[in-house]
Motif scaffolding. Structure first.
Motif, short mmCIF file in Angstrom:
data_model
loop_
_atom_site.label_atom_id
_atom_site.label_comp_id
_atom_site.label_asym_id
_atom_site.label_seq_id
_atom_site.Cartn_x
_atom_site.Cartn_y
_atom_site.Cartn_z
N ARG A 50 0.91 -1.16 0.15
CA ARG A 50 -0.08 -0.08 -0.08
C ARG A 50 0.64 1.14 -0.06
NH1 ARG A 50 -3.04 -1.52 5.41
NH2 ARG A 50 -1.04 -2.06 5.50
N THR A 51 2.11 1.31 0.48
CA THR A 51 3.03 2.41 0.41
C THR A 51 4.26 2.25 -0.27
OG1 THR A 51 4.02 1.38 2.36
CG2 THR A 51 2.18 2.72 2.87
N LEU A 52 4.20 1.30 -1.17
CA LEU A 52 5.78 1.12 -1.84
C LEU A 52 5.90 2.18 -2.80
CD1 LEU A 52 5.19 -0.38 -4.78
CD2 LEU A 52 4.89 -2.34 -3.38
N HIS A 53 4.78 2.97 -3.51
CA HIS A 53 4.93 4.09 -4.19
C HIS A 53 5.35 5.41 -3.45
CE1 HIS A 53 0.85 4.11 -2.80
NE2 HIS A 53 0.68 5.44 -3.36
N LEU A 54 5.10 5.50 -2.03
CA LEU A 54 5.20 6.52 -1.43
C LEU A 54 6.65 6.74 -0.92
CD1 LEU A 54 2.04 6.53 0.39
CD2 LEU A 54 2.42 8.15 -1.62
N LYS A 55 7.40 5.60 -0.52
CA LYS A 55 8.41 5.52 0.25
C LYS A 55 9.28 4.33 0.09
CE LYS A 55 6.31 4.59 4.89
NZ LYS A 55 6.28 3.06 5.02
N GLY A 56 10.79 4.39 0.22
CA GLY A 56 11.26 3.19 0.35
C GLY A 56 12.07 2.81 -1.25
N GLU A 57 12.41 1.74 -1.30
CA GLU A 57 13.14 1.04 -2.59
C GLU A 57 12.32 1.40 -3.65
OE1 GLU A 57 14.42 -2.78 -1.63
OE2 GLU A 57 15.19 -3.00 -3.89
N PHE A 58 10.86 1.08 -3.68
CA PHE A 58 10.58 0.82 -4.95
C PHE A 58 9.41 2.40 -5.38
CE2 PHE A 58 11.09 -3.48 -3.68
CZ PHE A 58 11.58 -3.95 -4.76
N VAL A 59 10.02 3.51 -4.79
CA VAL A 59 9.54 4.61 -5.32
C VAL A 59 9.87 4.94 -6.86
CG1 VAL A 59 9.26 5.80 -2.92
CG2 VAL A 59 11.27 6.14 -4.59
N ARG A 76 15.49 -2.47 -10.41
CA ARG A 76 14.13 -2.67 -9.60
C ARG A 76 12.98 -2.26 -10.55
NH1 ARG A 76 18.16 -0.33 -6.61
NH2 ARG A 76 18.86 -1.50 -4.74
N LEU A 77 11.87 -3.16 -10.45
CA LEU A 77 10.94 -2.91 -10.97
C LEU A 77 9.71 -3.04 -10.40
CD1 LEU A 77 10.03 -5.79 -13.52
CD2 LEU A 77 11.85 -6.17 -11.92
N VAL A 78 8.43 -2.74 -10.69
CA VAL A 78 7.13 -2.70 -10.17
C VAL A 78 6.26 -3.27 -11.27
CG1 VAL A 78 5.37 -1.76 -9.17
CG2 VAL A 78 7.63 -1.33 -8.24
N ALA A 79 5.51 -4.14 -11.05
CA ALA A 79 4.30 -4.81 -11.93
C ALA A 79 2.89 -4.33 -11.33
CB ALA A 79 4.23 -6.18 -11.78
N GLN A 80 2.27 -3.66 -12.14
CA GLN A 80 0.77 -3.28 -11.71
C GLN A 80 -0.42 -3.61 -13.09
OE1 GLN A 80 2.37 0.47 -11.45
NE2 GLN A 80 2.64 0.08 -13.38
N GLN A 81 -1.43 -3.91 -12.95
CA GLN A 81 -2.44 -4.31 -13.80
C GLN A 81 -2.33 -2.95 -14.79
OE1 GLN A 81 -5.67 -4.79 -11.32
NE2 GLN A 81 -5.65 -6.97 -11.77
N TYR A 82 -1.78 -2.82 -15.95
CA TYR A 82 -1.39 -3.94 -16.72
C TYR A 82 -0.17 -3.42 -17.37
CZ TYR A 82 -6.02 -5.82 -15.92
OH TYR A 82 -7.04 -6.42 -15.41
N SER A 83 1.00 -3.21 -16.55
CA SER A 83 2.28 -2.79 -17.12
C SER A 83 3.28 -3.11 -16.17
CB SER A 83 2.31 -1.23 -17.70
OG SER A 83 1.91 -0.58 -16.30
N PHE A 84 4.41 -2.89 -16.73
CA PHE A 84 5.83 -3.08 -15.68
C PHE A 84 6.50 -1.56 -15.80
CE2 PHE A 84 5.39 -7.30 -17.25
CZ PHE A 84 5.50 -8.19 -16.00
N GLN A 85 6.92 -1.28 -14.68
CA GLN A 85 7.72 -0.12 -14.64
C GLN A 85 9.17 -0.34 -14.09
OE1 GLN A 85 6.62 3.08 -15.29
NE2 GLN A 85 7.83 4.22 -14.42
#
Ligand code: CUA
Length: 181
Positions: A50-59, A76-85
């Motif tokens: 819930r907070t990984l886009h706000l603080k820490g390694e995965f901003v 480092r990458l983040v997956a969400q519906q429907y793309s990778f960043q």
């Protein structure tokens, strides 16, 4: 013996073979799980999705490829519906690359075509693995866990470039992706 008896005997033999294979696989799982405490690479570290886009390694500003003070290459990458960043990951050829990824919503995953890179991205966990890309190439990286109606459109790419070129670009200390940000 009648034909029916022959068939029953053959089926029973195959059932024993299959049962032996299943028992052997269960044995391997129990031994590696207890003896080596092995875990799938997608379930080693925890993180609050819930907070990984706000603080820490995965901003957002920390996503992409970086080279640490010790020379280690980390993506480092983040997956969400429907793309990778990021949508396209930039990595060097011939140098070990450590991936660290997680998901913000559903269970995703990816495989990098023609390589052994293959992992699940589970919300709440950091997936990590290390691999080396042999030669420069542009490789497809599809999501391989059904994650919803947009699943088949969830793709990224891995751009493998020569190590010297990568070092020159990484020298500036920023987070790298295929397209400069
Ligand atoms: Cu993400 Cu399928």
């Amino acid at each position: 013996m009648t034909g029916e008896h022959v068939a029953v005997a053959a089926e029973r033999r195959w059932a024993y073979v299959v049962a032996l294979i299943i028992l052997a696989l269960i044995g391997v799982m129990v031994v590696t799980g207890l003896h080596w405490a092995s875990m799938p690479p997608s379930r080693v570290e925890t993180i609050d999705p819930r907070t990984l886009h706000l603080k820490g390694e995965f901003v957002e500003g920390n996503l992409g490829t970086s080279v640490g003070a010790d020379g280690k290459v980390v993506v480092r990458l983040v997956a969400q519906q429907y793309s990778f960043q990021p949508q396209c990951l930039l990595v060097p050829a011939g140098i070990p690359v450590t991936f660290r990824g997680t998901s913000t919503d559903a269970v995703h995953g990816f495989v990098v075509a023609t390589t052994n890179a293959n992992v699940m991205l589970v919300p709440g966990f950091v997936a990590t693995f290390t691999t080396t890309f042999r030669k420069p190439a542009r490789l497809a990286m599809p999501c391989h866990e059904y994650c919803g109606t947009g699943h088949e459109g969830m793709w990224a790419h891995v751009q493998v470039i020569p190590a010297e070129e990568f070092r020159a670009r990484a020298g500036r200390g920023e987070r790298l992706a295929c397209v400069p940000r």
